[in-house]
Structure formats: C-alpha cells, structure tokens
Motif scaffolding. Structure first.
Motif, PDB file in Angstrom:
ATOM      1  N   ILE A 169     -14.616 -10.537 -14.476  1.00  0.00           N
ATOM      2  CA  ILE A 169     -14.102  -9.512 -14.496  1.00  0.00           C
ATOM      3  C   ILE A 169     -12.664  -9.726 -15.003  1.00  0.00           C
ATOM      4  O   ILE A 169     -11.654  -9.884 -13.907  1.00  0.00           O
ATOM      5  CB  ILE A 169     -14.118  -8.521 -14.257  1.00  0.00           C
ATOM      6  CG1 ILE A 169     -15.672  -7.809 -13.900  1.00  0.00           C
ATOM      7  CG2 ILE A 169     -13.829  -6.594 -14.644  1.00  0.00           C
ATOM      8  CD1 ILE A 169     -15.839  -6.325 -13.087  1.00  0.00           C
ATOM      9  N   VAL A 170     -12.615  -9.922 -16.435  1.00  0.00           N
ATOM     10  CA  VAL A 170     -10.763 -10.418 -17.048  1.00  0.00           C
ATOM     11  C   VAL A 170     -10.515  -8.784 -17.486  1.00  0.00           C
ATOM     12  O   VAL A 170     -11.083  -8.363 -18.875  1.00  0.00           O
ATOM     13  CB  VAL A 170     -10.891 -11.755 -17.505  1.00  0.00           C
ATOM     14  CG1 VAL A 170      -9.022 -11.852 -18.130  1.00  0.00           C
ATOM     15  CG2 VAL A 170     -11.638 -12.353 -17.736  1.00  0.00           C
ATOM     16  N   VAL A 171      -9.496  -8.430 -16.383  1.00  0.00           N
ATOM     17  CA  VAL A 171      -8.635  -7.005 -17.096  1.00  0.00           C
ATOM     18  C   VAL A 171      -7.838  -7.728 -18.385  1.00  0.00           C
ATOM     19  O   VAL A 171      -6.757  -8.604 -17.834  1.00  0.00           O
ATOM     20  CB  VAL A 171      -8.302  -6.788 -15.865  1.00  0.00           C
ATOM     21  CG1 VAL A 171      -7.380  -5.523 -16.580  1.00  0.00           C
ATOM     22  CG2 VAL A 171      -8.806  -6.516 -14.589  1.00  0.00           C
ATOM     23  N   LEU A 172      -7.696  -6.583 -19.141  1.00  0.00           N
ATOM     24  CA  LEU A 172      -7.295  -6.733 -20.429  1.00  0.00           C
ATOM     25  C   LEU A 172      -6.132  -5.745 -19.970  1.00  0.00           C
ATOM     26  O   LEU A 172      -6.932  -4.590 -21.229  1.00  0.00           O
ATOM     27  CB  LEU A 172      -7.718  -7.340 -21.387  1.00  0.00           C
ATOM     28  CG  LEU A 172      -7.131  -7.954 -23.060  1.00  0.00           C
ATOM     29  CD1 LEU A 172      -6.321  -9.610 -22.695  1.00  0.00           C
ATOM     30  CD2 LEU A 172      -7.773  -8.163 -23.975  1.00  0.00           C
ATOM     31  N   SER A 173      -4.849  -5.808 -20.077  1.00  0.00           N
ATOM     32  CA  SER A 173      -4.178  -4.146 -19.990  1.00  0.00           C
ATOM     33  C   SER A 173      -2.582  -4.486 -20.297  1.00  0.00           C
ATOM     34  O   SER A 173      -2.557  -5.276 -20.289  1.00  0.00           O
ATOM     35  CB  SER A 173      -4.397  -3.690 -18.716  1.00  0.00           C
ATOM     36  OG  SER A 173      -3.613  -2.726 -18.678  1.00  0.00           O
ATOM     37  N   ALA A 174      -2.297  -3.409 -21.021  1.00  0.00           N
ATOM     38  CA  ALA A 174      -0.769  -2.946 -21.383  1.00  0.00           C
ATOM     39  C   ALA A 174       0.412  -2.555 -20.480  1.00  0.00           C
ATOM     40  O   ALA A 174       1.384  -2.418 -20.136  1.00  0.00           O
ATOM     41  CB  ALA A 174      -0.838  -2.037 -22.269  1.00  0.00           C
ATOM     42  N   ARG A 175      -0.444  -2.794 -18.793  1.00  0.00           N
ATOM     43  CA  ARG A 175      -0.052  -2.127 -17.526  1.00  0.00           C
ATOM     44  C   ARG A 175       0.260  -3.177 -17.251  1.00  0.00           C
ATOM     45  O   ARG A 175      -0.042  -4.321 -16.594  1.00  0.00           O
ATOM     46  CB  ARG A 175      -0.994  -1.248 -16.473  1.00  0.00           C
ATOM     47  CG  ARG A 175      -1.437  -0.063 -17.575  1.00  0.00           C
ATOM     48  CD  ARG A 175      -2.723   0.209 -16.028  1.00  0.00           C
ATOM     49  NE  ARG A 175      -3.025   1.519 -17.017  1.00  0.00           N
ATOM     50  CZ  ARG A 175      -3.767   2.075 -15.798  1.00  0.00           C
ATOM     51  NH1 ARG A 175      -4.840   1.743 -15.150  1.00  0.00           N
ATOM     52  NH2 ARG A 175      -5.057   3.393 -17.123  1.00  0.00           N
ATOM     53  N   LEU A 176       2.345  -3.574 -16.693  1.00  0.00           N
ATOM     54  CA  LEU A 176       2.507  -4.095 -16.304  1.00  0.00           C
ATOM     55  C   LEU A 176       2.445  -3.969 -14.819  1.00  0.00           C
ATOM     56  O   LEU A 176       3.538  -5.384 -14.237  1.00  0.00           O
ATOM     57  CB  LEU A 176       4.156  -4.148 -16.714  1.00  0.00           C
ATOM     58  CG  LEU A 176       4.044  -4.579 -18.464  1.00  0.00           C
ATOM     59  CD1 LEU A 176       5.238  -4.887 -19.556  1.00  0.00           C
ATOM     60  CD2 LEU A 176       2.787  -5.522 -18.858  1.00  0.00           C
ATOM     61  N   GLY A 177       2.775  -2.982 -13.971  1.00  0.00           N
ATOM     62  CA  GLY A 177       3.176  -2.604 -13.118  1.00  0.00           C
ATOM     63  C   GLY A 177       2.176  -3.795 -11.774  1.00  0.00           C
ATOM     64  O   GLY A 177       1.324  -4.086 -11.682  1.00  0.00           O
ATOM     65  N   SER A 178       2.756  -3.781 -10.566  1.00  0.00           N
ATOM     66  CA  SER A 178       2.324  -5.056 -10.084  1.00  0.00           C
ATOM     67  C   SER A 178       1.326  -4.044  -8.918  1.00  0.00           C
ATOM     68  O   SER A 178      -0.103  -4.464  -8.613  1.00  0.00           O
ATOM     69  CB  SER A 178       2.681  -5.664  -8.728  1.00  0.00           C
ATOM     70  OG  SER A 178       3.371  -5.092  -8.283  1.00  0.00           O
TER      71      SER A 178
END
Length: 226
Positions: A74-83
């Motif tokens: 599963i490769v997550v592709l997200s605009a969420r930048l938080g660690s």
C-alpha cells in the motif's frame, strides 16, 4: 501485467494517475471511497495507491481493512504532511508514503520498489519450512519442532509467530501485529503482544530473557531473526 488499485476521490488525480500508469504498462482499477476500495481489493490488485482523505472512512481505517484481505503493498498518496499521519499510516500497514504534490517519475519509482519488495517477500513466504537456529516452523502443516520434539502453540500464539516468520526480518509495528492477529478493534491492546511474546519466548527461545529469534525493536515493533 501489474494491477494497481487507485483509491482517491479527486477525479483529476485519478485521471492523471490512470493515464500515467496505463502508459507504463499497468492495469488500473479505481475507487472513490473507502468502502469501494475494500470491495475492489477482492480483485486482488498487486499494489494499492491510497489517499487518506476519503469521504466515508478514515484512510488509516481503510489500510487496516485492506490488511485483513490483502498482502499487496500500500502506497499512501496524501496531502497530509504531519509526521503523526505518516506514523499512523505506516503503523497500520502502509508500505510507503508520498506527499502531494508529487513528481510522477519519483512516484513510479516508489511504486516499482514496493512491488519488488512484495514479490521478494511473497517468494520467501511461499517456502513451506523456515529453519531458525533453535527451532523449525512448518508454515503449511502449522507445526513447530524444537530439539526434535513438537512444540504445542495456542491458536493465538501460532498467529503471532506466523505473522513474524512470514515477514522474514521485516519489523512489524504493534498496531499492524494486533490488527493481523487480534483484529482491527484491538490495535491499542499492546499488552496482548507483551504477554504472548513472553509465552512464545518461553516455548521457543533457548534463553527467553535474552531472545535470539523473536526480537523487540524499541520504538518500532517486533521482528523474527532466524
């Protein structure tokens, strides 16, 4: 042909990914929400590209659900930048995390790498017998032998040992192990892992206080060392 399941509710991103992936020889399936993604996983994609910001389900819950039905990377592709978001996704079972906006070349390279790692893991997992220095695990017969004698494990002990052995050295996070062995409603019950690992080490390790095979990686999780 490698099949990619793209899960994203943004039609423009889905269209762009479909064009790029088709051009590089991939077969593309799509889903616009978490429920559709879980249904699409029944078609056994080779890799899943997942946006965390879905309209119906939290992306991490979708990862947990996918991990119950598929071992595909599963490769997550997200605009969420938080660690914190990255940690939650990776702990739930994601294999990689790419932030938006992204370069297509880098994204495709990460996708290829995820598929390669999964193929290698699967080839190893298909080997029916795994030999550690202190015991032997027959994954097909679900039997363990130590010093020439069969070791009896409870179903839960076997489930935990099998998850670690099949990972072949990969560190598995507590959340991922709990989801795989106990189910998605128990991902915070870390005391389960401590109790059952103690039991497994007593049965399998020559020196349970100083384990050689069922190892704890502080701050990360657990792994199997042959």
């Amino acid at each position: 042909m490698t099949t990619v399941l793209v899960v994203d509710d943004d039609p423009q991103i889905v269209r762009a990914l479909r064009i790029s992936l088709n051009a590089h020889g991939y077969r593309v399936l799509t889903a616009a929400d978490g429920a559709s993604a879980l249904r699409a996983a029944e078609e056994r994609p080779d890799v899943v590209v997942l946006d965390l910001g879905l309209p119906d389900l939290d992306g991490v819950d979708v990862i947990t659900g996918l991990r119950r039905v598929t071992t595909a990377p599963i490769v997550v592709l997200s605009a969420r930048l938080g660690s914190a978001d990255k940690v939650r996704a990776l702990d739930a079972g994601a294999d990689d995390y790419v932030t938006k906006p992204f370069g297509v070349d880098e994204f495709l390279a990460r996708l290829r790498a995820a598929v390669r790692r999964a193929t290698t893991r699967q080839a190893r997992a298909d080997e029916p017998t795994v030999r550690a220095a202190s015991f032997t695990v027959d994954l097909t017969a679900k039997r363990i032998h130590r010093d020439g004698a069969e070791v009896h494990l409870t179903p839960t002990e076997w489930g935990l040992l099998e998850a670690l052995v099949r990972a072949r050295g990969e560190v598995l996070s507590p959340r991922r192990l709990l989801a795989e062995v106990w189910g998605p409603n128990h991902t915070s019950a870390t005391h389960y892992l401590r109790v059952y690992l103690v039991q497994l080490r007593r049965k399998l390790e020559p020196d349970p206080a100083h384990p050689r095979h069922l190892l704890t990686e502080p701050g990360r999780g657990y792994r199997f060392q042959p």
